[in-house]
Design a protein around this motif. Structure first.
Motif, short mmCIF file in Angstrom:
data_model
loop_
_atom_site.label_atom_id
_atom_site.label_comp_id
_atom_site.label_asym_id
_atom_site.label_seq_id
_atom_site.Cartn_x
_atom_site.Cartn_y
_atom_site.Cartn_z
N THR A 61 0.84 -1.21 0.00
CA THR A 61 0.00 0.00 0.00
C THR A 61 0.87 1.25 0.00
OG1 THR A 61 -1.44 -1.28 1.44
CG2 THR A 61 -1.99 1.03 1.12
N VAL A 62 1.88 1.27 0.89
CA VAL A 62 2.79 2.42 0.94
C VAL A 62 3.46 2.63 -0.41
CG1 VAL A 62 4.93 3.28 1.96
CG2 VAL A 62 3.18 2.28 3.42
N ALA A 63 3.90 1.52 -1.04
CA ALA A 63 4.61 1.63 -2.31
C ALA A 63 3.72 2.25 -3.38
CB ALA A 63 5.08 0.26 -2.75
N TRP A 64 2.42 1.95 -3.36
CA TRP A 64 1.53 2.52 -4.37
C TRP A 64 1.11 3.94 -4.04
CZ3 TRP A 64 1.05 1.19 -9.15
CH2 TRP A 64 1.43 -0.10 -9.51
N GLN A 65 0.90 4.21 -2.76
CA GLN A 65 0.43 5.55 -2.40
C GLN A 65 1.56 6.54 -2.29
OE1 GLN A 65 -1.90 5.20 1.13
NE2 GLN A 65 -3.72 4.62 -0.02
N ASN A 66 2.72 6.08 -1.93
CA ASN A 66 3.79 7.00 -1.56
C ASN A 66 5.14 6.41 -1.94
OD1 ASN A 66 4.88 9.22 -0.43
ND2 ASN A 66 3.62 9.12 1.41
N ILE A 68 0.49 12.96 -10.65
CA ILE A 68 -0.32 11.93 -11.29
C ILE A 68 0.31 11.53 -12.61
CG2 ILE A 68 -2.57 11.43 -12.31
CD1 ILE A 68 -3.83 13.22 -10.26
N MET A 69 0.71 12.54 -13.40
CA MET A 69 1.31 12.26 -14.71
C MET A 69 2.58 11.43 -14.54
SD MET A 69 2.12 15.12 -17.56
CE MET A 69 3.85 15.17 -17.13
N LEU A 70 3.44 11.91 -13.61
CA LEU A 70 4.72 11.23 -13.38
C LEU A 70 4.48 9.81 -12.86
CD1 LEU A 70 7.65 12.32 -13.61
CD2 LEU A 70 7.65 12.49 -11.14
N GLY A 71 3.55 9.70 -11.91
CA GLY A 71 3.23 8.39 -11.35
C GLY A 71 2.74 7.45 -12.42
N ARG A 72 1.88 7.98 -13.34
CA ARG A 72 1.37 7.12 -14.39
C ARG A 72 2.48 6.70 -15.32
NH1 ARG A 72 -3.90 9.27 -17.41
NH2 ARG A 72 -4.48 9.86 -15.30
N MET A 73 3.40 7.66 -15.60
CA MET A 73 4.52 7.34 -16.50
C MET A 73 5.42 6.26 -15.91
SD MET A 73 5.89 10.91 -18.00
CE MET A 73 7.57 10.31 -18.18
N PHE A 107 1.63 2.35 -16.04
CA PHE A 107 1.32 1.63 -17.26
C PHE A 107 0.93 0.18 -17.03
CE2 PHE A 107 3.87 4.77 -19.90
CZ PHE A 107 2.71 5.34 -20.40
N TRP A 108 1.85 -0.52 -16.42
CA TRP A 108 1.66 -1.98 -16.31
C TRP A 108 0.49 -2.31 -15.41
CZ3 TRP A 108 7.22 -1.23 -14.80
CH2 TRP A 108 7.98 -0.96 -15.93
N GLN A 109 0.43 -1.59 -14.28
CA GLN A 109 -0.62 -1.90 -13.33
C GLN A 109 -1.98 -1.72 -13.99
OE1 GLN A 109 0.24 -3.18 -10.55
NE2 GLN A 109 -1.79 -3.46 -9.74
N SER A 110 -2.16 -0.62 -14.75
CA SER A 110 -3.46 -0.41 -15.39
C SER A 110 -3.68 -1.48 -16.47
CB SER A 110 -3.55 0.99 -15.99
OG SER A 110 -2.40 1.26 -16.77
N ASP A 111 -2.59 -2.01 -17.05
CA ASP A 111 -2.72 -3.14 -17.99
C ASP A 111 -3.22 -4.39 -17.27
OD1 ASP A 111 -1.81 -1.60 -19.99
OD2 ASP A 111 0.03 -2.73 -20.40
N LEU A 128 -6.57 7.49 -11.69
CA LEU A 128 -6.80 8.87 -11.27
C LEU A 128 -6.13 9.19 -9.94
CD1 LEU A 128 -10.51 9.08 -12.26
CD2 LEU A 128 -8.75 10.69 -13.01
N LYS A 129 -5.51 8.20 -9.37
CA LYS A 129 -4.98 8.35 -8.02
C LYS A 129 -3.72 9.23 -8.00
CE LYS A 129 -3.25 4.68 -6.36
NZ LYS A 129 -3.13 3.31 -5.86
N PRO A 130 -3.62 10.20 -7.09
CA PRO A 130 -2.36 10.97 -6.98
C PRO A 130 -1.29 10.09 -6.34
CG PRO A 130 -3.94 11.72 -5.36
CD PRO A 130 -4.62 10.63 -6.14
N PHE A 131 -0.33 9.68 -7.14
CA PHE A 131 0.54 8.59 -6.71
C PHE A 131 1.48 8.93 -5.58
CE2 PHE A 131 -0.68 6.38 -10.51
CZ PHE A 131 -0.77 5.12 -10.00
N PHE A 132 1.95 10.17 -5.55
CA PHE A 132 2.93 10.50 -4.52
C PHE A 132 2.28 10.98 -3.23
CE2 PHE A 132 5.44 10.55 -8.26
CZ PHE A 132 6.67 10.13 -7.84
#
Lengths: 289, 289, 289
Positions: free
Chosen positions: B41-46, C238-243, C247-251, C260-264
């Motif tokens: 969870t931490v790895a994905w959120q932060n 979000i953009m950076l996290g998606r980059m 990719f793979w996770q959404s695959d 849509l999640k703010p990754f950091f």
């Protein structure tokens, strides 16, 4: 007469701490550890952890001051003799057959003598810390105060941290940064010896060492004989607190209990209601804005 | 025959840790992090916090030993290659599509190989720590032991601290200073290599490295195959504990369970009642005084 | 035109932080301390602890970067003038009659000006940290980033630690390693100035200082005027996290909320259900093995 006084204080300032005063210091430190809840269980189940705690109690001041100066915190291990001495005392205090050592220690004169000798080492530690720090930080008098204070009272700070890491500390007690009597008296000593070092005090170093040691020894004996927990510094604290922080507050709020509160004391239960009223006033201020 | 043995151990002691053994060390460390509750969870959120934790797991020994020697704890970042290697492994372990890496890691032979290679790096780390410390502290053998031990097992200590700061640690578990098997075996190694360094051990360095590595690898394989949680050092600990601490106590109290208790082990549930009886005895002593 | 721009940025980069910007920094830091629950009570009951906290708030960045580089954490005490300045501000903020200072500070333009000036000191601190670290660690660009970041944002980390030690921190909140906006923006700054220092950025130092300061000041004013708690960096995250991670996770999982999640961001409540579903999937994987 004056010649004799000079001679006495000079001789006193040249007394070597090793071995008898150091032994007293280690004995008092390890006995403090032993009287903690669960310390004996830890010593039997996990001697390494117990030994580690004992070293923290004995060399805490040196470790903290080394940390503050960016030096190696393991430096105290360089002094093999002292570490072995402290380890031996830890060993006989915890594992001696029939608990001979801790039974002897409970005999009041022994306890008093050990406590007095430990107080003498405090002076030497503060002076040593300031001398050591002044080689790198000549003009930075605040650094000298910090290092002297850490060397003199650091044990108490390190102990709190160590208890906390071991899990013996409960968050609700929150005493880590509370300022106990040894911490305060070390701070006073550190300030005095720094002033003397900067030649702001019309007094020789050995005279100051003698007077300061005499003062803390008398204090310690008084506290032990009267078994009082309250610090004898409280009246001075109240006066100082009123001088520095009190005037205006008593002008603006004129809360009577405020003027009697020991200002530097974090534990006084009496001051609670008064502070709450101040807090309420602040809240009220915010509301009415 | 002896010539070949010399040749073998010398060749072994010259094996480079980079890159394969280091990779195995980082893989095992990051997988240990991943298996912690909430780490994914931490790895994905932060990701930044997760990366920071992974670096603590991979370079904890170096950070702790640098701290103990008063050096820069960020020094490990100087080695760009190793940090990038560890970061890559963190990245593929946590974010690899279909979890390929962690699925491969669950295959027993891979896990065993990685664990064995990680144990080999432990020897190199202890030797490296002692060599590094001996340049400044030649005669202070206790400093050498402390630094070698910190380098070898520091990761485990740092991890506890890091979990604790992250909030994953609960005060009631109080395991921070509990001594786990890797910490103990690193201590044994640090003592052995320090003795060898001080030429108190009739053995060449490369021979000792080979023997110690062989010993910890065999231990590790045994522990992994039998899936036992208990340390194989326990019988030695009991013997040592009885030799150092046991004689008098069994004389004075003659508690039968006391003689069977693993003395250096902080987690044994069996020893509870026995210790409680000792504690009670102390309380009783105090009362009857 | 270009000549004037050069002149302007050069003049800007030569602005001295002492005394006005430093005063603004200390004022904002001490006011942050004062707004904490219980800080006023501590200041009245235990001025020494309050002063210590205030110094941590004011000089936290310097203390953390000194610690990371293995230097003396008390070094900030060497600068008598700045410590006295910070102490004076602590004194007037907490003990001023009729609370004049904190009432003035609540006046929005004053607050905005102080906050903007504090942001300017951030640039100077990051640049100072990188310059200081580069004298010892020339090629270790990760060390430069770490030290620049620690100098710029270390105050926030130290504050968490200090609150925690004082007992004001509750384990369940577990925010110690959560990454707040100032910490993120300092990290961005540390990376940019390190790149500039390594001559990887086609920009002069004074130009970058001007642009970065302009950027963080505009950000700060926007955040203060809109009173938004959310970081303006979120879209980029979000953009950076998606980059990097998306990719793979959404695959593989094609969870719609995931994209849509703010990754950091460690605090987003929206991402909870999504993560739980990932966690469940992992658990499921383990089960079905």
């Amino acid at each position: 007469m004056e010649y004799r006084w000079e001679e006495l204080t000079l001789a006193f300032s040249r007394v070597s701490m090793f071995p008898f005063f150091d032994i007293a210091h280690y004995l008092v430190s390890v006995m403090t550890l032993r009287q903690q809840l669960g310390a004996i269980t830890v010593a039997w189940q996990n001697p390494l952890v117990s030994w580690f705690s004992a070293m923290m109690h004995c060399f805490g001041g040196g470790i903290l001051s080394a940390f503050l100066l960016g030096e190696a915190p393991v430096k105290f291990l360089e002094n093999n003799t002292n570490v072995l001495l402290a380890s031996s005392i830890w060993y006989i205090v915890f594992y001696c057959p029939y608990d001979i050592v801790s039974k002897c220690y409970r005999f009041p004169p022994v306890k008093l003598l050990a406590a007095v000798m430990k107080e003498v080492t405090r002076t030497w530690k503060i002076v040593g810390g300031i001398t050591h720090a002044s080689s790198n930080y000549t003009d930075a008098w605040m650094v000298l105060v910090a290092v002297g204070w850490a060397r003199g009272a650091g044990g108490n700070v390190i102990i709190s941290l160590e208890q906390f890491l071991r899990g013996a500390w409960k968050p609700e007690t929150s005493k880590l940064l509370e300022i106990s009597y040894p911490v305060k008296i070390s701070l006073v000593g550190a300030v005095l010896f720094t002033l003397q070092h900067a030649e702001k005090l019309p007094m020789e170093k050995h005279n100051l060492m003698f007077c300061y040691t005499f003062f803390i020894v008398v204090m310690k004996i008084t506290m032990m004989l009267t078994e009082s927990e309250s610090s004898p510094l409280t009246p001075f604290e109240i006066m100082l607190g009123r001088m520095i922080f009190g005037f205006w507050q008593s002008d603006t709020s004129s809360v009577p209990c405020n003027t009697l509160k020991p200002f530097f004391n974090g534990t006084s239960a009496r001051s609670k209601p008064c502070t709450t009223s101040i807090e309420n006033k602040k809240k009220h201020n915010k509301k009415t804005e």
